[in-house]
Design a protein around this motif. Structure first.
Motif, PDB file in Angstrom:
ATOM      1  N   ARG A   1       3.520   5.758  -5.784  1.00 23.28           N
ATOM      2  CA  ARG A   1       3.174   5.827  -7.359  1.00 23.28           C
ATOM      3  C   ARG A   1       2.088   6.928  -7.605  1.00 23.28           C
ATOM      4  O   ARG A   1       2.366   7.796  -8.552  1.00 23.28           O
ATOM      5  CB  ARG A   1       2.629   4.408  -7.877  1.00 23.28           C
TER       6      ARG A   1
ATOM      7  N   GLY B   1       0.761  -1.037   0.074  1.00 25.08           N
ATOM      8  CA  GLY B   1      -0.088   0.065  -0.039  1.00 25.08           C
ATOM      9  C   GLY B   1       0.759   1.212  -0.110  1.00 25.08           C
ATOM     10  O   GLY B   1       0.425   2.261  -0.678  1.00 25.08           O
ATOM     11  N   LEU B   2       1.985   1.255   0.631  1.00 19.32           N
ATOM     12  CA  LEU B   2       2.834   2.372   0.743  1.00 19.32           C
ATOM     13  C   LEU B   2       3.602   2.581  -0.782  1.00 19.32           C
ATOM     14  O   LEU B   2       3.664   3.638  -1.053  1.00 19.32           O
ATOM     15  CB  LEU B   2       4.019   1.950   1.507  1.00 19.32           C
TER      16      LEU B   2
ATOM     17  N   ALA C   1       2.161   1.641  -3.427  1.00 21.19           N
ATOM     18  CA  ALA C   1       0.714   2.376  -4.264  1.00 21.19           C
ATOM     19  C   ALA C   1       0.707   3.782  -4.056  1.00 21.19           C
ATOM     20  O   ALA C   1       0.644   4.704  -4.979  1.00 21.19           O
ATOM     21  CB  ALA C   1      -0.360   1.661  -3.931  1.00 21.19           C
ATOM     22  N   ALA C   2       0.664   4.261  -2.767  1.00 19.39           N
ATOM     23  CA  ALA C   2       0.460   5.726  -2.425  1.00 19.39           C
ATOM     24  C   ALA C   2       1.697   6.391  -2.969  1.00 19.39           C
ATOM     25  O   ALA C   2       1.562   7.358  -3.610  1.00 19.39           O
ATOM     26  CB  ALA C   2       0.815   5.824  -0.871  1.00 19.39           C
TER      27      ALA C   2
END
Lengths: 233, 360
Positions: free
Chosen positions: A130, A124-125, A127-128
């Protein structure tokens, strides 16, 4: 300092072991991160096979690994021959051969630790990052790599400590040449085979013990620091 | 302008949603599992739907028909996630500057100091995320997203992980964010109080489909939507603070159609705010009652009597006050006793303290 109570040959063995373990870890780190990444994040058909191959040195007798290296990198081996012919590099019976044998034996240890490190990274980090404008490689360097650093360091320290003691693969592939390929365990082995070598064996065994213990404690210390640094402690 | 059209089949669930969003805050509202977070992920480029097209200001971010899929880092749609997702190895300042450093040179937006001021982050810059409270984390996540100079700000239930006091602490910051000339905001939530406080437009979702789209004021008056079945169903009025009366402990709010007296509020006179008048808090009288404690007695016309879909013994009364419309939920029996007919002149009664629930 060591020369005071160690013979020149003994000191050389200790020094060679430290140097070989360090170099083998440095050589393995890059490929280990790549392989760990492929194993955790990769989606390709041969993943299962790669996993097994990487772990092979853990289960195959070290002598067999040494023999395989001898076959591959020997003067007439499929890799050794061209190396010598084109680049004039001859590995067998050199300290580079010790490094190679130690690196191959320690590789699964590093990969396992790096893999654990990578698995603990929250995707998730990434993805954040990006959505904030960072490309894949940028995210890997600025987010993934720092967050898996505890795993990388743990793997490096364990492989280093294990590398100090690699015996079977080294003696098979690089032989036991004092000053060139005779590392700590090889020197201890030689001492036990030599009449009157008990004192030498005891001293070197003591050093082995201290180095291993120091290495493991250092690994634990680093792990704690890193976890606090990452806010997980 | 954001245009979204998505189709995706999950095991046991199908997403088939289309809507548009203009400037300001568009809320995607619906129960958990209705697909709203999936929609957000597809817009951000973190999820690839089977079929769909997403355009932002005319540029296609995603178009499965032409096999176009812009990677997330080139969409410039920053996301504020429910869990914040701050980078644990960077300081607050490092987190805030992460997106700023990667924003295109020509991108316009508020500067570092402006955002730090707006969100009250000045004292936190040197700290690590682990040393922050939940509310502080979300403020940093908000600032980080804003500083990446996004063309669209996506918020995925940014307050859902916080307790009520923290939510009340962050909401005013979100309102300030909305009121500055920023990028359009798509706000996913299942909390009506957040819709009331922030949304300029509302997209209602249920089971992967869009039920209705429109202004929140309009949609909250529609008896056919699930909004009308909620315990907090009611009309939403846009008011301005007319005056404070600290001696009496009340504030007077003006709306198109009259004034409301509510418990003392913090907003400055002239400030605009949205108030939800819950249908269950509003009673109706034939004649203006005397000697009652109720502060708000509004003369109005009864324009419609709708049977409630959920409760067979209840009806929803639609009351017109000037330009505004109120909803009142009463028993069918009340209608019979007062012999209420559509077109009747009645009085809507509303206790002042029923209006102290609004955030802010």
């Amino acid at each position: 300092m060591m020369e005071g109570w160690l013979s020149a040959e003994e000191a050389q063995a200790v020094w060679l072991s430290l140097s070989v373990a360090t170099r083998s870890v440095l050589v393995s780190l890059g490929p280990a991160v790549l392989v760990a990444w492929l194993l955790v994040r990769g989606r390709f058909p041969g993943r299962f096979l790669l996993d097994a191959l990487v772990h092979l040195p853990l289960v195959v007798p070290p002598v067999v690994v040494g023999w395989a290296l001898l076959m591959l990198f020997g003067v007439r081996g499929p890799i050794g021959a061209p190396l010598e012919e084109w680049f004039g590099i001859r590995l067998v019976f050199t300290s580079d051969a010790v490094v190679l044998a130690t690196a191959v034996m320690g590789f699964p240890l590093i990969v396992r630790a790096v893999r654990l490190g990578l698995e603990s990274v929250d995707e998730g980090l990434e993805a954040a990052a990006r959505t904030l404008g960072a490309g894949r490689w940028d995210v890997f360097v600025t987010i993934t790599l720092p967050l898996m650093l505890p795993g990388i360091l743990a793997g490096a320290v364990v492989a280093f400590a294990a590398g100090l003691g690699e015996f079977g693969a080294v003696i098979t592939f690089a032989s036991n040449v004092p000053g060139e390929t005779q590392t700590l365990p090889l020197a201890i082995y030689t001492a036990t085979q030599t009449p009157g070598g008990e004192a030498t064996a005891a001293r070197l065994a003591g050093i082995s013990f201290a180095l291993a213990l120091g290495g493991l404690m250092l690994a634990e210390l680093i792990a704690r620091r890193m976890h606090r640094w990452l806010g997980r402690g | 302008m954001l245009e979204v059209r998505l189709r995706h089949r999950f095991p046991g669930f199908a997403l088939d949603a289309g809507f548009t969003a203009g400037p300001g805050v568009t809320a995607l509202f619906g129960p958990s599992g209705c697909g709203k977070s999936t929609i957000l992920a597809a817009i951000a480029g973190l999820f690839r739907p089977d079929e769909g097209r997403v355009t932002l200001a005319g540029e296609a971010l995603l178009d499965t028909a032409t096999r176009r899929f812009l990677p997330p880092e080139r969409r410039r749609c920053a996301v504020v996630f429910q869990e914040g997702r701050l980078f644990p190895h960077l300081s607050v300042e490092g987190n805030l500057r992460y997106g700023l450093r990667r924003a295109p040179a020509g991108a316009d937006g508020p500067g570092f100091e402006v955002v730090v001021d707006l969100l009250g982050l000045g004292g936190l810059l040197a700290r690590r995320p682990r040393a922050l409270s939940g509310g502080e984390k979300q403020r940093v996540a908000l600032g980080r997203a804003l500083l990446s100079r996004p063309r669209l700000l996506l918020m995925d239930e940014p307050l859902a992980a916080l307790d009520a006091p923290r939510r009340a602490e962050i909401l005013p910051f979100l309102a300030r964010l909305r009121d500055m000339e920023g990028p359009p905001i798509l706000y996913v939530t299942h909390a009506l109080e957040e819709v009331d406080a922030l949304a300029d437009a509302l997209v209602l979702l249920e089971a992967g489909r869009v039920l209705a789209q429109g202004s929140p004021d309009e949609l909250s008056l529609r008896p056919d939507l699930p909004l009308a079945a909620r315990r907090d169903a009611g009309a939403v009025l846009t008011c301005t603070v007319a005056a404070h009366d600290p001696a009496r402990g009340l504030t007077r709010l003006a709306f198109p159609g009259g004034t409301l007296e509510v418990p003392l509020r913090r907003e400055a006179p002239g400030a605009r705010l949205r108030i939800r008048l819950r249908a269950r808090d509003i009673a109706v009288a034939r004649t203006r009652p005397e000697g009652v404690s109720i502060h708000n007695i509004l003369p109005c016309r009864l324009v419609a009597i709708t049977p409630s879909a959920q409760h067979p013994d209840e009806v929803l009364l639609r009351l017109r006050v000037g330009e505004a419309v109120l909803l009142s939920r009463v028993l069918r029996d009340a209608v019979a006793r007062l012999e209420l007919r559509e077109g009747d002149e009645v009085f809507a009664l509303l206790k002042a303290v029923a209006l102290d629930h609004a955030p802010g």
